[in-house]
Write an enzyme that holds these catalytic residues in place. Structure first.
Site, PDB file in Angstrom:
ATOM      1  N   LYS A  82       0.805  -1.216   0.000  1.00 44.76           N
ATOM      2  CA  LYS A  82       0.000   0.000   0.000  1.00 44.76           C
ATOM      3  C   LYS A  82       0.843   1.273   0.000  1.00 44.76           C
ATOM      4  O   LYS A  82       0.539   2.222  -0.688  1.00 44.76           O
ATOM      5  CB  LYS A  82      -0.880   0.012   1.254  1.00 44.76           C
ATOM      6  CG  LYS A  82      -1.920  -1.095   1.248  1.00 44.76           C
ATOM      7  CD  LYS A  82      -3.203  -0.615   1.835  1.00 44.76           C
ATOM      8  CE  LYS A  82      -3.487  -1.190   3.171  1.00 44.76           C
ATOM      9  NZ  LYS A  82      -4.872  -0.935   3.586  1.00 44.76           N
ATOM     10  N   GLU A 118      -2.239  -1.002   9.209  1.00 42.41           N
ATOM     11  CA  GLU A 118      -1.617  -0.093   8.233  1.00 42.41           C
ATOM     12  C   GLU A 118      -2.539   1.084   7.893  1.00 42.41           C
ATOM     13  O   GLU A 118      -2.056   2.157   7.548  1.00 42.41           O
ATOM     14  CB  GLU A 118      -1.181  -0.866   6.989  1.00 42.41           C
ATOM     15  CG  GLU A 118       0.073  -1.678   7.270  1.00 42.41           C
ATOM     16  CD  GLU A 118       0.415  -2.694   6.193  1.00 42.41           C
ATOM     17  OE1 GLU A 118       0.397  -2.349   5.006  1.00 42.41           O
ATOM     18  OE2 GLU A 118       0.695  -3.852   6.558  1.00 42.41           O
ATOM     19  N   HIS A 178      -2.342   6.056   9.385  1.00 37.07           N
ATOM     20  CA  HIS A 178      -2.598   7.310   8.664  1.00 37.07           C
ATOM     21  C   HIS A 178      -3.438   8.292   9.480  1.00 37.07           C
ATOM     22  O   HIS A 178      -3.631   9.427   9.055  1.00 37.07           O
ATOM     23  CB  HIS A 178      -3.329   7.019   7.344  1.00 37.07           C
ATOM     24  CG  HIS A 178      -2.473   6.327   6.339  1.00 37.07           C
ATOM     25  ND1 HIS A 178      -2.419   4.955   6.224  1.00 37.07           N
ATOM     26  CD2 HIS A 178      -1.599   6.805   5.425  1.00 37.07           C
ATOM     27  CE1 HIS A 178      -1.568   4.630   5.272  1.00 37.07           C
ATOM     28  NE2 HIS A 178      -1.057   5.732   4.770  1.00 37.07           N
TER      29      HIS A 178
HETATM   30  P1  NAD Z   1      -3.195 -10.355   8.080  1.00 41.30           P
HETATM   31  O1  NAD Z   1      -2.712  -9.688   9.295  1.00 41.30           O
HETATM   32  O2  NAD Z   1      -4.619 -10.859   8.067  1.00 41.30           O
HETATM   33  O3  NAD Z   1      -2.250 -11.576   7.694  1.00 41.30           O
HETATM   34  C1  NAD Z   1      -0.860 -11.445   7.615  1.00 41.30           C
HETATM   35  C2  NAD Z   1      -0.267 -12.836   7.437  1.00 41.30           C
HETATM   36  O4  NAD Z   1       1.148 -12.697   7.272  1.00 41.30           O
HETATM   37  C3  NAD Z   1      -0.473 -13.765   8.639  1.00 41.30           C
HETATM   38  O5  NAD Z   1      -0.834 -15.040   8.147  1.00 41.30           O
HETATM   39  C4  NAD Z   1       0.915 -13.830   9.290  1.00 41.30           C
HETATM   40  O6  NAD Z   1       1.171 -15.052   9.957  1.00 41.30           O
HETATM   41  C5  NAD Z   1       1.798 -13.680   8.069  1.00 41.30           C
HETATM   42  N1  NAD Z   1       3.150 -13.212   8.421  1.00 41.30           N
HETATM   43  C6  NAD Z   1       3.505 -12.124   9.136  1.00 41.30           C
HETATM   44  N2  NAD Z   1       4.848 -12.041   9.255  1.00 41.30           N
HETATM   45  C7  NAD Z   1       5.353 -13.108   8.599  1.00 41.30           C
HETATM   46  C8  NAD Z   1       6.648 -13.602   8.363  1.00 41.30           C
HETATM   47  N3  NAD Z   1       7.728 -12.970   8.814  1.00 41.30           N
HETATM   48  N4  NAD Z   1       6.791 -14.753   7.647  1.00 41.30           N
HETATM   49  C9  NAD Z   1       5.714 -15.409   7.176  1.00 41.30           C
HETATM   50  N5  NAD Z   1       4.455 -14.988   7.363  1.00 41.30           N
HETATM   51  C10 NAD Z   1       4.277 -13.859   8.054  1.00 41.30           C
HETATM   52  O7  NAD Z   1      -2.973  -9.366   6.817  1.00 41.30           O
HETATM   53  P2  NAD Z   1      -4.010  -8.917   5.703  1.00 41.30           P
HETATM   54  O8  NAD Z   1      -5.047  -8.053   6.324  1.00 41.30           O
HETATM   55  O9  NAD Z   1      -4.399 -10.119   4.905  1.00 41.30           O
HETATM   56  O10 NAD Z   1      -3.103  -7.928   4.819  1.00 41.30           O
HETATM   57  C11 NAD Z   1      -1.945  -8.357   4.141  1.00 41.30           C
HETATM   58  C12 NAD Z   1      -1.317  -7.179   3.411  1.00 41.30           C
HETATM   59  O11 NAD Z   1      -2.153  -6.753   2.341  1.00 41.30           O
HETATM   60  C13 NAD Z   1      -1.110  -5.955   4.288  1.00 41.30           C
HETATM   61  O12 NAD Z   1       0.180  -5.432   4.075  1.00 41.30           O
HETATM   62  C14 NAD Z   1      -2.156  -4.981   3.794  1.00 41.30           C
HETATM   63  O13 NAD Z   1      -1.797  -3.625   3.965  1.00 41.30           O
HETATM   64  C15 NAD Z   1      -2.221  -5.341   2.321  1.00 41.30           C
HETATM   65  N6  NAD Z   1      -3.459  -4.887   1.681  1.00 41.30           N
HETATM   66  C16 NAD Z   1      -3.352  -4.291   0.463  1.00 41.30           C
HETATM   67  C17 NAD Z   1      -4.474  -3.839  -0.185  1.00 41.30           C
HETATM   68  C18 NAD Z   1      -4.353  -3.209  -1.530  1.00 41.30           C
HETATM   69  O14 NAD Z   1      -5.368  -2.938  -2.154  1.00 41.30           O
HETATM   70  N7  NAD Z   1      -3.163  -2.943  -2.023  1.00 41.30           N
HETATM   71  C19 NAD Z   1      -5.743  -3.986   0.380  1.00 41.30           C
HETATM   72  C20 NAD Z   1      -5.818  -4.602   1.623  1.00 41.30           C
HETATM   73  C21 NAD Z   1      -4.670  -5.063   2.252  1.00 41.30           C
END
Ligand code: NAD
Length: 350
Positions: A124, A194, A198
């Site tokens: 993001k 995240e 903001h």
């Molecule tokens: P979440 O917190 O639900 O899941 C994160 C996952 O990552 C968990 O399974 C955790 O165990 C794993 N993890 C964390 N550290 C780790 C490591 N060192 N090694 C291996 N696995 C690890 O996250 P989420 O809500 O699914 O979001 C994931 C990402 O997607 C975030 O960075 C979020 O900002 C991004 N996102 C982007 C958009 C977009 O449109 N660009 C929209 C929503 C979310």
């Protein structure tokens, strides 16, 4: 050597098994070109060359609960060290606090594993994308094509803006406003953390130190609603690098309801520009309220991944953004910005 076999399914690994990672696992069986073979999280990784059971993945709290999963504190590296040659493409659904986590993870993958193929992220923040751009040379040498900013915003909405911009002779502004509804913030912890950084009075360091209970209390104090303005979102650098407009013309905000799956407001992309005839007008694109965050991140991410695989097969490696595979506005601008992406501002389009 991955992704060269035209008639074989593209073998996908998902890094991160939270809201988006599990959402991606459910999406993959609906796209005929892909097969999910691996998933990793903080607890460990699961790999099966014949394909993972998506139904089971959607029920997991942690990957280690999956039959045959391997426990690991370094699940990403261990998975890609053991099975890198049996994986064609990766979707990264990892948290990104601190902001350099993504770039560090990619450097480690390049240096320490045998993976070669396509990587797609849903990053993001602007600074997160900027930290990836200088890795392009290393990724090229390794034989990896990395597509950054390939989720919803940046991603789907940014690239819709890049196409819409083509009608105008000057792009005056791009405004992205997203509505997100989720019934339980704990299913998307990284996303909500995240977003929270903001808000006024918060930053990444502060949010990183907050416990889940503190986040919950903060959400309760706001009736579960996060109103976000002037976000540091990589849509700006991505549109700048694609030559659409300078980053200061791009604004991103949104309203997130963390207690209700219904979107609190429709998601819109508004591109305002000057026409050939001298008028000022706006294209506005409204995303269906029926689609969820998972739909709008994971579906487009798979689309970008598939395009990445096609480019990979033609020998394209290094870092590109989602907007790099859309119609162009002004190639020279991109070259000057790309020569020093961290410091150089591109000239305003006139
Ligand atoms: P979440 O917190 O639900 O899941 C994160 C996952 O990552 C968990 O399974 C955790 O165990 C794993 N993890 C964390 N550290 C780790 C490591 N060192 N090694 C291996 N696995 C690890 O996250 P989420 O809500 O699914 O979001 C994931 C990402 O997607 C975030 O960075 C979020 O900002 C991004 N996102 C982007 C958009 C977009 O449109 N660009 C929209 C929503 C979310």
């Amino acid at each position: 050597m991955p992704t060269t076999q035209q008639n074989q399914p593209i073998r996908v690994a998902i890094l991160g098994a939270g809201g988006l990672g599990k959402g991606m696992a459910e999406f993959i069986p609906h796209r005929p070109d892909f097969q999910l073979v691996a998933i990793a999280d903080r607890s460990g990784f699961a790999f099966n060359a014949a394909g993972l059971d998506v139904q089971q993945i959607s029920q997991l709290t942690q990957v280690i609960e999956y039959p045959g999963a391997v426990a690991s504190d370094e699940a990403i590296l261990e998975l890609l060290q053991a099975e890198g040659e049996n994986i064609d493409a990766i979707f990264k659904a990892l948290p990104n606090i601190p902001v350099g986590f993504c770039a560090q993870t990619i450097e480690a993958i390049v240096e320490k594993t045998s993976f070669r193929g396509v990587i797609v992220d849903a990053l993001k923040r602007t600074r997160a994308v900027e930290q990836l751009l200088p890795l392009s040379g290393q990724l090229k040498e390794k034989g990896i094509l990395y597509i950054t900013g390939a989720g919803a915003t940046p991603g789907f909405l940014t690239t819709a803006a890049a196409v819409a911009a083509q009608s105008f002779i000057e792009v005056l502004s791009v405004n992205i406003y997203f509505g997100v509804g989720i019934s339980n913030w704990e299913a998307y912890k990284a996303t909500i953390r995240e977003d929270l950084l903001h808000l006024e009075g918060f930053n990444a360091e502060k949010v990183a130190k907050m416990t889940d209970a503190e986040i919950q209390a903060e959400l309760d104090a706001r009736d579960g609603l996060l109103e976000l303005t002037q976000m540091e979102h990589a849509d700006d650098v991505i549109l700048e690098l694609a030559g659409i407009c300078s980053r200061d013309r791009v604004t991103v905000g949104g309203l997130v309801d963390t207690r209700n799956a219904k979107k609190p407001v429709s998601t819109t992309v508004t591109v305002t520009g000057r026409t050939l005839g001298g008028a000022v007008g706006s294209h506005q694109f409204v995303v269906s309220d029926e689609t969820t965050m998972v739909d709008n991140v994971c579906g487009p991410a798979l689309g970008f991944m598939l395009r990445g695989v096609e480019l990979y097969r033609q020998g394209k490696y290094g870092v590109i953004t989602s907007a790099d595979i859309m119609p162009r506005y002004q190639i020279q601008v991109r070259q000057s910005a790309a020569s020093n992406p961290l410091t150089q501002k591109i000239p305003t389009l006139v």
